[in-house]
Design a protein around this motif. Sequence first.
Motif, PDB file in Angstrom:
ATOM      1  N   LYS A  12       0.842  -1.182   0.000  1.00 23.36           N
ATOM      2  CA  LYS A  12       0.000   0.000   0.000  1.00 23.36           C
ATOM      3  C   LYS A  12       0.885   1.243   0.000  1.00 23.36           C
ATOM      4  O   LYS A  12       1.877   1.308   0.724  1.00 23.36           O
ATOM      5  N   ILE A  13       0.520   2.232  -0.811  1.00 21.07           N
ATOM      6  CA  ILE A  13       1.261   3.489  -0.860  1.00 21.07           C
ATOM      7  C   ILE A  13       0.944   4.277   0.413  1.00 21.07           C
ATOM      8  O   ILE A  13      -0.227   4.555   0.688  1.00 21.07           O
ATOM      9  N   VAL A  14       1.978   4.614   1.198  1.00 16.97           N
ATOM     10  CA  VAL A  14       1.753   5.369   2.434  1.00 16.97           C
ATOM     11  C   VAL A  14       2.296   6.793   2.360  1.00 16.97           C
ATOM     12  O   VAL A  14       1.929   7.634   3.177  1.00 16.97           O
ATOM     13  N   ALA A  15       3.168   7.096   1.378  1.00 20.53           N
ATOM     14  CA  ALA A  15       3.670   8.461   1.213  1.00 20.53           C
ATOM     15  C   ALA A  15       4.142   8.661  -0.220  1.00 20.53           C
ATOM     16  O   ALA A  15       4.688   7.742  -0.834  1.00 20.53           O
ATOM     17  N   ILE A  16       3.918   9.872  -0.726  1.00 20.89           N
ATOM     18  CA  ILE A  16       4.430  10.263  -2.042  1.00 20.89           C
ATOM     19  C   ILE A  16       5.281  11.506  -1.814  1.00 20.89           C
ATOM     20  O   ILE A  16       4.792  12.513  -1.309  1.00 20.89           O
ATOM     21  N   ASN A  17       6.563  11.413  -2.160  1.00 20.51           N
ATOM     22  CA  ASN A  17       7.516  12.472  -1.844  1.00 20.51           C
ATOM     23  C   ASN A  17       7.931  13.283  -3.068  1.00 20.51           C
ATOM     24  O   ASN A  17       9.051  13.777  -3.125  1.00 20.51           O
ATOM     25  N   VAL A  31       8.497   7.364  -3.357  1.00 19.66           N
ATOM     26  CA  VAL A  31       7.321   6.950  -2.584  1.00 19.66           C
ATOM     27  C   VAL A  31       7.737   5.944  -1.523  1.00 19.66           C
ATOM     28  O   VAL A  31       8.834   5.387  -1.572  1.00 19.66           O
ATOM     29  N   GLU A  39       7.802  -0.577   6.086  1.00 18.35           N
ATOM     30  CA  GLU A  39       7.805   0.472   5.073  1.00 18.35           C
ATOM     31  C   GLU A  39       9.062   0.350   4.208  1.00 18.35           C
ATOM     32  O   GLU A  39      10.166   0.205   4.728  1.00 18.35           O
ATOM     33  N   LYS A  56      -1.965   7.237  -5.604  1.00 21.26           N
ATOM     34  CA  LYS A  56      -2.172   8.210  -4.534  1.00 21.26           C
ATOM     35  C   LYS A  56      -2.033   7.470  -3.205  1.00 21.26           C
ATOM     36  O   LYS A  56      -2.077   6.234  -3.160  1.00 21.26           O
ATOM     37  N   VAL A  57      -1.857   8.229  -2.145  1.00 22.49           N
ATOM     38  CA  VAL A  57      -1.720   7.613  -0.821  1.00 22.49           C
ATOM     39  C   VAL A  57      -2.951   6.762  -0.537  1.00 22.49           C
ATOM     40  O   VAL A  57      -4.082   7.186  -0.781  1.00 22.49           O
ATOM     41  N   GLY A  58      -2.713   5.544  -0.075  1.00 20.59           N
ATOM     42  CA  GLY A  58      -3.797   4.619   0.224  1.00 20.59           C
ATOM     43  C   GLY A  58      -4.045   3.588  -0.857  1.00 20.59           C
ATOM     44  O   GLY A  58      -4.708   2.581  -0.623  1.00 20.59           O
TER      45      GLY A  58
END
Length: 71
Positions: A12-17, A31, A39, A56-58
């Motif tokens: 699961k995507i938890v952050a996009i930097n 990400v 993580e 996207k996050v989530g």
Amino acid sequence: MSEEILAPLSGKIVAINMEIGASVEEDDEAVIIEAMKMETPIYVPCDGTVKEIKVKVGDSVEEDDVIAVIE
């Protein structure tokens, strides 16, 4: 020439930097994916500009899904 950032594992995507239009350098953290409560950062493979972010996050991703495109 465009280069894709691919998910190395399912999770699961938890952050996009990064954001569209931003300049990025090779090895910048793009990400963070969470899998099995761990993580894992995903890094930019080359210098360039972020052309497209496909998650996207989530969002859940599978191995080898395209996360973003660097041009």
